[in-house]
Design a protein around this motif. Structure first.
Motif, PDB file in Angstrom:
ATOM      1  N   ARG A 352      -2.011   0.641  -1.837  1.00 21.33           N
ATOM      2  CA  ARG A 352      -3.285   0.400  -1.150  1.00 21.33           C
ATOM      3  C   ARG A 352      -4.404   0.251  -2.154  1.00 21.33           C
ATOM      4  O   ARG A 352      -4.554   1.083  -3.066  1.00 21.33           O
ATOM      5  CB  ARG A 352      -3.610   1.555  -0.195  1.00 21.33           C
ATOM      6  CG  ARG A 352      -4.808   1.278   0.708  1.00 21.33           C
ATOM      7  CD  ARG A 352      -5.264   2.523   1.438  1.00 21.33           C
ATOM      8  NE  ARG A 352      -6.243   2.236   2.464  1.00 21.33           N
ATOM      9  CZ  ARG A 352      -7.539   1.978   2.252  1.00 21.33           C
ATOM     10  NH1 ARG A 352      -8.025   1.974   1.013  1.00 21.33           N
ATOM     11  NH2 ARG A 352      -8.354   1.742   3.266  1.00 21.33           N
ATOM     12  N   THR A 353      -5.188  -0.807  -2.008  1.00 24.94           N
ATOM     13  CA  THR A 353      -6.397  -1.001  -2.787  1.00 24.94           C
ATOM     14  C   THR A 353      -7.560  -1.079  -1.795  1.00 24.94           C
ATOM     15  O   THR A 353      -7.343  -1.109  -0.580  1.00 24.94           O
ATOM     16  CB  THR A 353      -6.338  -2.305  -3.613  1.00 24.94           C
ATOM     17  OG1 THR A 353      -6.581  -3.428  -2.750  1.00 24.94           O
ATOM     18  CG2 THR A 353      -4.990  -2.478  -4.295  1.00 24.94           C
ATOM     19  N   PRO A 354      -8.807  -1.128  -2.266  1.00 28.23           N
ATOM     20  CA  PRO A 354      -9.921  -1.268  -1.314  1.00 28.23           C
ATOM     21  C   PRO A 354      -9.831  -2.544  -0.470  1.00 28.23           C
ATOM     22  O   PRO A 354     -10.370  -2.592   0.632  1.00 28.23           O
ATOM     23  CB  PRO A 354     -11.150  -1.283  -2.226  1.00 28.23           C
ATOM     24  CG  PRO A 354     -10.728  -0.511  -3.431  1.00 28.23           C
ATOM     25  CD  PRO A 354      -9.286  -0.857  -3.634  1.00 28.23           C
ATOM     26  N   GLU A 355      -9.136  -3.563  -0.974  1.00 28.56           N
ATOM     27  CA  GLU A 355      -9.063  -4.834  -0.255  1.00 28.56           C
ATOM     28  C   GLU A 355      -7.723  -5.061   0.428  1.00 28.56           C
ATOM     29  O   GLU A 355      -7.671  -5.660   1.509  1.00 28.56           O
ATOM     30  CB  GLU A 355      -9.338  -5.995  -1.211  1.00 28.56           C
ATOM     31  CG  GLU A 355      -9.346  -7.352  -0.520  1.00 28.56           C
ATOM     32  CD  GLU A 355      -9.710  -8.490  -1.455  1.00 28.56           C
ATOM     33  OE1 GLU A 355      -9.852  -9.633  -0.983  1.00 28.56           O
ATOM     34  OE2 GLU A 355      -9.848  -8.227  -2.683  1.00 28.56           O
ATOM     35  N   TRP A 356      -6.632  -4.568  -0.160  1.00 28.17           N
ATOM     36  CA  TRP A 356      -5.301  -4.929   0.319  1.00 28.17           C
ATOM     37  C   TRP A 356      -4.432  -3.717   0.607  1.00 28.17           C
ATOM     38  O   TRP A 356      -4.562  -2.678  -0.038  1.00 28.17           O
ATOM     39  CB  TRP A 356      -4.585  -5.799  -0.727  1.00 28.17           C
ATOM     40  CG  TRP A 356      -5.218  -7.118  -0.994  1.00 28.17           C
ATOM     41  CD1 TRP A 356      -5.992  -7.452  -2.080  1.00 28.17           C
ATOM     42  CD2 TRP A 356      -5.156  -8.287  -0.182  1.00 28.17           C
ATOM     43  NE1 TRP A 356      -6.406  -8.749  -1.986  1.00 28.17           N
ATOM     44  CE2 TRP A 356      -5.908  -9.293  -0.836  1.00 28.17           C
ATOM     45  CE3 TRP A 356      -4.543  -8.586   1.034  1.00 28.17           C
ATOM     46  CZ2 TRP A 356      -6.057 -10.575  -0.319  1.00 28.17           C
ATOM     47  CZ3 TRP A 356      -4.682  -9.869   1.547  1.00 28.17           C
ATOM     48  CH2 TRP A 356      -5.426 -10.841   0.887  1.00 28.17           C
ATOM     49  N   LYS A 357      -3.514  -3.885   1.553  1.00 26.87           N
ATOM     50  CA  LYS A 357      -2.490  -2.883   1.854  1.00 26.87           C
ATOM     51  C   LYS A 357      -1.132  -3.574   1.853  1.00 26.87           C
ATOM     52  O   LYS A 357      -0.888  -4.501   2.630  1.00 26.87           O
ATOM     53  CB  LYS A 357      -2.762  -2.240   3.217  1.00 26.87           C
ATOM     54  CG  LYS A 357      -1.589  -1.465   3.850  1.00 26.87           C
ATOM     55  CD  LYS A 357      -1.499  -0.041   3.342  1.00 26.87           C
ATOM     56  CE  LYS A 357      -2.647   0.804   3.823  1.00 26.87           C
ATOM     57  NZ  LYS A 357      -2.610   1.057   5.274  1.00 26.87           N
ATOM     58  N   LEU A 358      -0.248  -3.158   0.952  1.00 24.50           N
ATOM     59  CA  LEU A 358       1.134  -3.628   0.908  1.00 24.50           C
ATOM     60  C   LEU A 358       2.029  -2.549   1.490  1.00 24.50           C
ATOM     61  O   LEU A 358       1.954  -1.390   1.082  1.00 24.50           O
ATOM     62  CB  LEU A 358       1.559  -3.917  -0.530  1.00 24.50           C
ATOM     63  CG  LEU A 358       3.056  -4.197  -0.738  1.00 24.50           C
ATOM     64  CD1 LEU A 358       3.410  -5.596  -0.222  1.00 24.50           C
ATOM     65  CD2 LEU A 358       3.456  -4.047  -2.200  1.00 24.50           C
ATOM     66  N   ILE A 359       2.884  -2.920   2.447  1.00 22.54           N
ATOM     67  CA  ILE A 359       3.882  -2.017   3.015  1.00 22.54           C
ATOM     68  C   ILE A 359       5.246  -2.677   2.827  1.00 22.54           C
ATOM     69  O   ILE A 359       5.455  -3.825   3.242  1.00 22.54           O
ATOM     70  CB  ILE A 359       3.628  -1.747   4.510  1.00 22.54           C
ATOM     71  CG1 ILE A 359       2.257  -1.097   4.714  1.00 22.54           C
ATOM     72  CG2 ILE A 359       4.736  -0.868   5.094  1.00 22.54           C
ATOM     73  CD1 ILE A 359       1.872  -0.918   6.179  1.00 22.54           C
TER      74      ILE A 359
END
Length: 457
Positions: A352-359
């Motif tokens: 998780r970054t402030p802009e993106w979420k990878l699952i």
């Protein structure tokens, strides 16, 4: 001079976005709001490894999941001796320690006393007064600890926002004034059709309920009811005259899914509704009053922060940060991105970054979701639009960052990432599922009684 006391409210399954202190449009937590106005509220606090067992392990050791080696609800074995819990450190420093509502879990190791209360099964009214049941054992214990004359650590695991949501009257209709059994409303149909959890949900949702908003209102009411009961504890602290020498910490292990993402009324899925949690700290003189911190903070920051407030030094190499330094404006590295894991009913990890979420799934899940999910948290904060296929370069970038972090933490700890080794997280002894159909047909929660047994393991 006696060392300060600490009371930690570890409220299970509490979403910060459902608290009025965090801007919720309903007045759900007025008494907790008052504590927040007298202390420090952290606006962007996260629990990166869910559910209960790994989250509390991080909270009570100051370590991430690599440090605790715990990622699964059904953690096999105890918490490793390579870590020391907050209760153990405080006992070494002359504290009396009591844990309420969290026995038989490896994450609660080291308390001198364990007290339990009924937090699952409804009474003759069909409702479960969880917080009142907690108060019946916790308030006498609070008075006993104070009378001992030694500093104390009291850990309270409130269960009201954890399903089943069964607040007593008038809270069960405090935020709902409609017909929950309207035959024209079919919003509960997918809930009842989800076979793995259907029997559990039907065991506590009143028969004939068709409106999902009614069930969500039970969650809201459970929070409001708990808030009123927590005020009883604040009043006891005031009555004992120990407000000025007691650190109050209000937080949660993880959030909750209500009617989002097909993960109905439970806390699985690494969407932000499960990862975002509250953190409020109050200690007059040491922490400022009425301050709100926007910095992103993590659950493993809690233990080193508590120890600093209490003036206790250790040589433990925490992965968490001391938030007193953050509150005081010291120039510290910001938490801008972090590793996330889930090992409840699905085994996944991500970044998780402030802009993106990878699952990223490590095996097929029982919701038939794709192996890779990517969400733009700026454009799509509710995480409803998976853009993994449209943004392959972003997926590759986040996967690289995640993999580099895993390699580094494995090297630092000398252990394999526990999300890779917990293939029996479901307790079925069958290893990784080969298909979503396989997971769907084998994972089953059952009744309230079965759910309580699962938690106790």
């Amino acid at each position: 001079m006696r060392k300060p006391n600490v009371i930690v409210f570890g409220i299970d399954s509490l979403r910060r976005d459902f608290m009025s202190s965090y801007g919720y449009h309903r007045l759900t937590t007025p008494h907790i709001d008052k504590i927040a106005s007298e202390g420090v509220l952290f606006e962007n606090h996260f629990s990166p490894s869910i559910p209960t067992t790994p989250a509390y392990a991080s909270m009570l050791t100051g370590m991430d999941c690599f440090g605790t080696d715990v990622v699964a609800l059904r953690h096999q074995g105890g918490l490793g001796n390579h870590v020391k819990t907050l209760a153990e450190v405080l006992e070494d420093n002359g504290y009396n320690t009591t844990c309420v509502g969290f026995s038989n879990n490896p994450s609660s190791r080291g308390f001198q006393n364990y007290l339990d209360y009924e937090a699952w099964v409804a009474d003759e009214t069909g409702r479960c007064p969880k917080a009142e049941n907690l108060n019946e054992v916790a308030i006498p214990e609070l008075r006993r600890l104070n009378e001992e004359g030694k500093p104390f650590f009291l850990f309270l695991r409130h269960m009201d926002p954890h399903s089943p949501y069964l607040p007593p009257k008038p809270f069960e209709r405090m935020f709902y004034d409609d017909d929950e059994k309207d035959p024209a409303n079919d919003s509960m149909e997918p809930v009842y059709k989800f076979k793995p959890h259907a029997d559990f949900l039907k065991s506590w949702i009143p028969e004939g309920v068709t409106d999902e908003r009614y069930v969500t209102a039970q969650y809201e009411g459970a929070i409001a009811y708990m808030d009123v009961c927590i005020q009883n504890i604040f009043a006891t602290v005031e009555d004992l005259g120990i407000e000025e020498e007691t650190l109050i910490v209000i937080t949660s292990d993880h959030g909750e899914t209500l009617y989002e993402h097909d993960c109905y009324f439970d806390h699985h899925g690494m969407y932000d509704n499960c990862l975002v949690v509250p953190l409020i700290m109050k200690y007059p003189g040491k922490l400022p009053s009425g301050k709100r911190m926007k910095d992103e903070t993590l659950i493993q920051d809690i233990m080193p922060t508590i120890l600093d407030v209490m003036g206790i030094q250790t040589d433990i190499p925490f992965t968490g940060r001391n938030l007193v330094d953050v509150v005081n404006g010291k120039d510290l590295p910001q938490v801008s991105e972090f590793y996330i894991t889930e090992c409840t009913w699905m085994r996944k990890h991500g970044w998780r970054t402030p802009e993106w979420k990878l699952i990223q799934s490590l095996e097929p899940d029982f919701h038939f979701k794709p192996e890779i999910e990517l969400y733009n948290l700026i454009k799509d904060p509710a995480e409803n639009h998976n853009v993994a296929e449209r943004e392959p370069e972003v997926v590759a970038l986040l996967q690289k960052r995640m993999e580099d972090y895993i390699v580094r933490r494995e090297a630092e700890t000398g252990r394999i990432n526990p999300i890779y080794t917990n293939v029996n997280y479901h307790g079925l002894g069958t290893g990784p599922f080969k298909s979503s159909e396989d997971a769907y047909n084998h994972l089953y929660l059952g009744s309230i009684t079965n759910a309580r047994k699962l938690q106790s393991k």
